[in-house]
Scaffold this motif. Structure first.
Motif, PDB file in Angstrom:
ATOM      1  N   TYR A 274       0.848  -1.198   0.000  1.00  0.00           N
ATOM      2  CA  TYR A 274       0.000   0.000   0.000  1.00  0.00           C
ATOM      3  C   TYR A 274       0.881   1.245   0.000  1.00  0.00           C
ATOM      4  CZ  TYR A 274      -3.648  -3.363   1.267  1.00  0.00           C
ATOM      5  OH  TYR A 274      -4.501  -4.427   1.281  1.00  0.00           O
ATOM      6  N   GLU A 275       0.393   2.343   0.605  1.00  0.00           N
ATOM      7  CA  GLU A 275       1.083   3.632   0.518  1.00  0.00           C
ATOM      8  C   GLU A 275       2.273   3.761   1.456  1.00  0.00           C
ATOM      9  OE1 GLU A 275      -2.093   3.983   3.620  1.00  0.00           O
ATOM     10  OE2 GLU A 275      -1.987   3.189   1.574  1.00  0.00           O
ATOM     11  N   SER A 323      -7.639  -2.964   3.128  1.00  0.00           N
ATOM     12  CA  SER A 323      -6.623  -3.413   4.084  1.00  0.00           C
ATOM     13  C   SER A 323      -7.261  -3.754   5.427  1.00  0.00           C
ATOM     14  CB  SER A 323      -5.568  -2.318   4.287  1.00  0.00           C
ATOM     15  OG  SER A 323      -4.700  -2.662   5.352  1.00  0.00           O
ATOM     16  N   HIS A 326      -5.606  -0.744   8.126  1.00  0.00           N
ATOM     17  CA  HIS A 326      -5.845   0.696   8.058  1.00  0.00           C
ATOM     18  C   HIS A 326      -6.715   0.988   6.838  1.00  0.00           C
ATOM     19  CE1 HIS A 326      -2.796   0.245   4.980  1.00  0.00           C
ATOM     20  NE2 HIS A 326      -2.998   1.489   4.590  1.00  0.00           N
ATOM     21  N   ASN A 328      -6.863   2.287   3.375  1.00  0.00           N
ATOM     22  CA  ASN A 328      -6.005   2.630   2.245  1.00  0.00           C
ATOM     23  C   ASN A 328      -6.807   3.385   1.192  1.00  0.00           C
ATOM     24  OD1 ASN A 328      -7.077  -0.222   2.144  1.00  0.00           O
ATOM     25  ND2 ASN A 328      -6.503  -0.017  -0.019  1.00  0.00           N
ATOM     26  N   GLY A 332      -4.595  -1.820  -3.384  1.00  0.00           N
ATOM     27  CA  GLY A 332      -3.260  -2.413  -3.436  1.00  0.00           C
ATOM     28  C   GLY A 332      -2.825  -2.735  -4.855  1.00  0.00           C
ATOM     29  N   TRP A 335      -0.866   0.051  -6.403  1.00  0.00           N
ATOM     30  CA  TRP A 335       0.525   0.138  -5.948  1.00  0.00           C
ATOM     31  C   TRP A 335       1.388  -0.959  -6.568  1.00  0.00           C
ATOM     32  CZ3 TRP A 335       2.501   4.264  -3.842  1.00  0.00           C
ATOM     33  CH2 TRP A 335       1.659   5.155  -3.198  1.00  0.00           C
TER      34      TRP A 335
END
Length: 392
Positions: A274-275, A323, A326, A328, A332, A335
């Motif tokens: 993810y980020e 996720s 958390h 997101n 995903g 990313w």
């Protein structure tokens, strides 16, 4: 006999070429070894096996093809020091077995009798209690029982009591079908190499020194940088959850990679990229690194390796907010696509056995995002992954 040996090695998928076989025949023709089965074993192994992972297959084929040829030559027993045999009695035999040997006259009598039998016996023998053969109770031979026996021509121990053991199969852990260890991983990772001379001039250039000295008429010492593996690697480890059962294997991979690659960077993620990623799992909530920062810091010539079982809900890959840890903002899958767009050489290593992949939808999704460059975390799979990275 030798043609059968060659064909059975090929059948066992040991990649033996005709050229290597002819090299072995040439060596035998020139008598480079003594006429002993042990010497032939080492010569043929050196001539025919190019990769460590095939050593166990070679041992099994060798034991099968040449079973029964392990005879003791005249005078061989005389080379065994008496104190060695006495030490073996103390180490391996019970008090009852020691008493039985003493009743026969001790090890000296045992080895003396073996020499006499070898001189007297002229043909193959099976069963019985005197001659050297198989399936009997004689102290000499194979596949039988005698507490003080000498094993000759048997592919494995049956009672664990033979003094002579031939087929140790010391290379089982190098085979394709077994679990990886740090040493095996290092062997596989070595396919991913590209050497260049970089850094300080700290190594003697012998060829340049000789040439310079010859040209100038005086000693002209020349130095050069050390030859180093210039491959640069980014490692992303899935951590936690279903990956807990694969911790030991991931630790071994990490240890081997640190040894093999001078330019190595690693990061952790959970389930899907993810980020943000992190370096320290104990401080993952307060010391996160933006994934964009990683993608901008390391140029496109890095080789990327993801390590994870890709086992999760498909929503964790395909939807924002998927996720489990958390919220997101972006899926995903976005990313993962950014990574594969920047780094043309990228693979995914999956510790889950490949035969189970079809039963988990998320594995199929991740494999598609990796452009089918997902490989099982076995010796064979790691070898294929490194070949893929070399091509990229």
């Amino acid at each position: 006999m030798f043609l059968r040996f060659f064909s059975e090695l090929r059948a066992a998928k040991v990649p033996v070429s005709l050229r290597e076989y002819l090299l072995l025949m040439e060596a035998l023709d020139k008598d480079v070894i003594d006429r002993r089965i042990e010497d032939f074993y080492f010569l043929s192994r050196a001539s025919l096996v190019k990769d460590e992972k095939n050593l166990d297959k070679f041992d099994r084929v060798f034991g099968h093809v040449f079973k029964g040829l392990e005879t003791v030559e005249d005078g061989l027993t005389a080379d065994i020091p008496a104190e060695w045999l006495k030490a073996l009695t103390e180490k391996f035999l019970t008090d009852e077995e020691k008493a039985q040997i003493e009743a026969m006259g001790g090890f000296e009598k045992l080895m003396e009798t073996l020499q006499e039998r070898l001189k007297e016996q002229k043909e193959r023998h099976e069963g019985g209690s005197k001659w050297i053969g198989t399936g009997g109770t004689s102290p000499f031979g194979a596949n039988g029982y005698n507490p003080e026996g000498v094993r000759i021509g048997q592919d494995k121990s049956r009672h664990g009591r033979a003094v002579k053991v031939w087929d140790k199969r010391e290379y089982k852990n190098l085979d394709d079908s077994v679990e990886l260890g740090t040493r095996n991983i290092k062997v596989a990772l070595r396919r991913l190499r590209k050497f260049a001379r970089q850094g300080a001039l700290d190594e003697l250039d012998l060829k340049g020194t000789i040439q310079g000295t010859a040209e100038k008429g005086y000693l002209d010492i020349q130095m050069r940088p050390e030859r180093r593996n210039t491959i640069k690697v980014l490692l992303f480890f899935d951590i936690g959850g279903s990956m807990d059962g694969h911790i030991k294997l991931c630790e071994e991979l990490f240890s081997a990679a640190k040894t093999e690659f001078k330019h190595l960077e690693f990061f952790y993620f959970h389930n899907c990229l993810y980020e943000a990623v992190w370096k320290d799992n104990r401080r993952r909530q307060v010391e996160k690194i933006p994934t964009f920062e990683v993608l901008h810091k390391f140029p496109h010539d890095y080789k990327v390796i993801f390590v994870g079982d890709a086992t999760m809900s498909p929503y964790e890959i395909t939807y924002p907010g998927g996720s489990v840890e958390h919220w997101n903002e972006e899926a995903g899958a976005i990313w993962m696509s950014r990574v594969t767009d920047i780094y043309q050489s990228a693979v995914w290593l999956n510790p889950t056995p490949e035969r189970h992949w079809d039963y988990t939808q998320s594995i199929g999704v991740m494999k598609q995002l990796m452009n089918d460059r997902m490989f099982p975390l076995t010796l064979e799979g790691l070898d294929k992954a490194m070949r893929e990275l070399v091509r990229g």
